[in-house]
Design an enzyme around this catalytic site. Sequence first.
Site, PDB file in Angstrom:
ATOM      1  N   PHE A  56       0.870  -0.957   0.463  1.00 15.55           N
ATOM      2  CA  PHE A  56      -0.236  -0.118   0.143  1.00 15.55           C
ATOM      3  C   PHE A  56       0.915   1.702  -0.047  1.00 15.55           C
ATOM      4  O   PHE A  56       0.517   2.450   0.013  1.00 15.55           O
ATOM      5  CB  PHE A  56      -1.078  -0.130   1.336  1.00 15.55           C
ATOM      6  CG  PHE A  56      -1.692  -1.268   1.293  1.00 15.55           C
ATOM      7  CD1 PHE A  56      -2.377  -1.627  -0.246  1.00 15.55           C
ATOM      8  CD2 PHE A  56      -2.402  -0.916   2.251  1.00 15.55           C
ATOM      9  CE1 PHE A  56      -3.133  -2.594  -0.030  1.00 15.55           C
ATOM     10  CE2 PHE A  56      -3.850  -2.772   2.074  1.00 15.55           C
ATOM     11  CZ  PHE A  56      -4.086  -2.880   1.207  1.00 15.55           C
ATOM     12  N   LYS A  57       2.084   0.904   0.388  1.00 16.65           N
ATOM     13  CA  LYS A  57       2.898   1.974   0.022  1.00 16.65           C
ATOM     14  C   LYS A  57       2.395   3.818   1.174  1.00 16.65           C
ATOM     15  O   LYS A  57       2.275   4.811   0.657  1.00 16.65           O
ATOM     16  CB  LYS A  57       3.213   2.464  -1.459  1.00 16.65           C
ATOM     17  CG  LYS A  57       3.918   2.395  -2.284  1.00 16.65           C
ATOM     18  CD  LYS A  57       4.784   2.257  -3.422  1.00 16.65           C
ATOM     19  CE  LYS A  57       5.751   1.283  -4.497  1.00 16.65           C
ATOM     20  NZ  LYS A  57       4.785   0.608  -4.788  1.00 16.65           N
TER      21      LYS A  57
HETATM   22  P1  BMP Z   1       6.383  -5.650 -12.458  1.00 16.45           P
HETATM   23  O1  BMP Z   1       6.995  -7.585 -12.670  1.00 16.45           O
HETATM   24  O2  BMP Z   1       5.262  -5.984 -13.300  1.00 16.45           O
HETATM   25  O3  BMP Z   1       7.439  -4.410 -13.695  1.00 16.45           O
HETATM   26  O4  BMP Z   1       6.078  -5.514 -11.462  1.00 16.45           O
HETATM   27  C1  BMP Z   1       6.699  -4.641 -10.278  1.00 16.45           C
HETATM   28  C2  BMP Z   1       5.897  -5.164  -8.535  1.00 16.45           C
HETATM   29  O5  BMP Z   1       6.979  -3.854  -8.158  1.00 16.45           O
HETATM   30  C3  BMP Z   1       4.756  -3.809  -8.937  1.00 16.45           C
HETATM   31  O6  BMP Z   1       3.233  -4.458  -8.317  1.00 16.45           O
HETATM   32  C4  BMP Z   1       5.379  -2.374  -8.951  1.00 16.45           C
HETATM   33  O7  BMP Z   1       3.873  -1.718  -8.300  1.00 16.45           O
HETATM   34  C5  BMP Z   1       5.924  -3.203  -7.640  1.00 16.45           C
HETATM   35  N1  BMP Z   1       7.339  -1.853  -6.757  1.00 16.45           N
HETATM   36  C6  BMP Z   1       8.375  -1.353  -8.410  1.00 16.45           C
HETATM   37  O8  BMP Z   1       7.971  -2.389  -9.268  1.00 16.45           O
HETATM   38  N2  BMP Z   1       9.139  -0.721  -8.117  1.00 16.45           N
HETATM   39  C7  BMP Z   1       9.381   0.055  -6.615  1.00 16.45           C
HETATM   40  O9  BMP Z   1      10.394   0.566  -6.670  1.00 16.45           O
HETATM   41  C8  BMP Z   1       8.674  -0.798  -5.918  1.00 16.45           C
HETATM   42  C9  BMP Z   1       7.537  -1.592  -6.286  1.00 16.45           C
HETATM   43  O10 BMP Z   1       6.717  -1.665  -4.986  1.00 16.45           O
END
Ligand code: BMP
Length: 215
Positions: free
Chosen positions: A61-62
């Site tokens: 939920f950051k």
């Molecule tokens: P993806 O592998 O599809 O790029 O998803 C990465 C996930 O991690 C997403 O839920 C994104 O909101 C989260 N996230 C991110 O990508 N980078 C951050 O620095 C922090 C994250 O929470």
Amino acid sequence: MKLDSRLILALDITDREKAIGIAAKVQNQVDAVKVNYPFVLGCGMGAVKDLAAKVDVICDFKVADIPNTNRLIVEQARKSGACGIICQAFPGRDSLEACIKAAEGMDVFVVTEMSHPGADMFMMPVAERMARLAVDVGATGIIAPATKPEKIKALRKIVGNLRILSPGVGAQGGSASETILAGADYVIVGRAIYDAADPGAAAKKIAAEIRGALK
Ligand code: BMP
């Protein structure tokens, strides 16, 4: 949360049936499932509860508000059965301490620098300070960018044996093995798993890459 495959699924799916179906296919390959606003706003907090009955769930939920609002948000995550919550450091020590207090033993992970290019603008210059704050308040770990393995190495020096969870593998260009070799404890992967034709096989492949890096 167990430390086994070291892989965490980011279940950024808004359709409840589809999301639960993918989680079922992948849950044996991952140590936890991370849910973010797309899942919660699309599927509801009831779906978090259902998921948490089957697998460890981290609520991404950051959390980034005043202490009282942070407390209320973290309490809702705890009531849903989640084992962890992700919070922002930038609102300051009192806000983060409110998260730790309300977590009542649930894992708290603190965002330092994010994995996307825009993080260079405001987060990059203060990532180390935010990591230090995570240590000071007694967080379980931090979120650090898989797109910047050098940054993971630098943050590891600050956080000692706190857990490091790293998103940015696959769709954002990061590599699972490089992320683990840089010092991350877990790799968080979304699209490279849930968009794959066979999400279970995709997760298995990444888990095997992580195992290979640890040998
Ligand atoms: P993806 O592998 O599809 O790029 O998803 C990465 C996930 O991690 C997403 O839920 C994104 O909101 C989260 N996230 C991110 O990508 N980078 C951050 O620095 C922090 C994250 O929470």
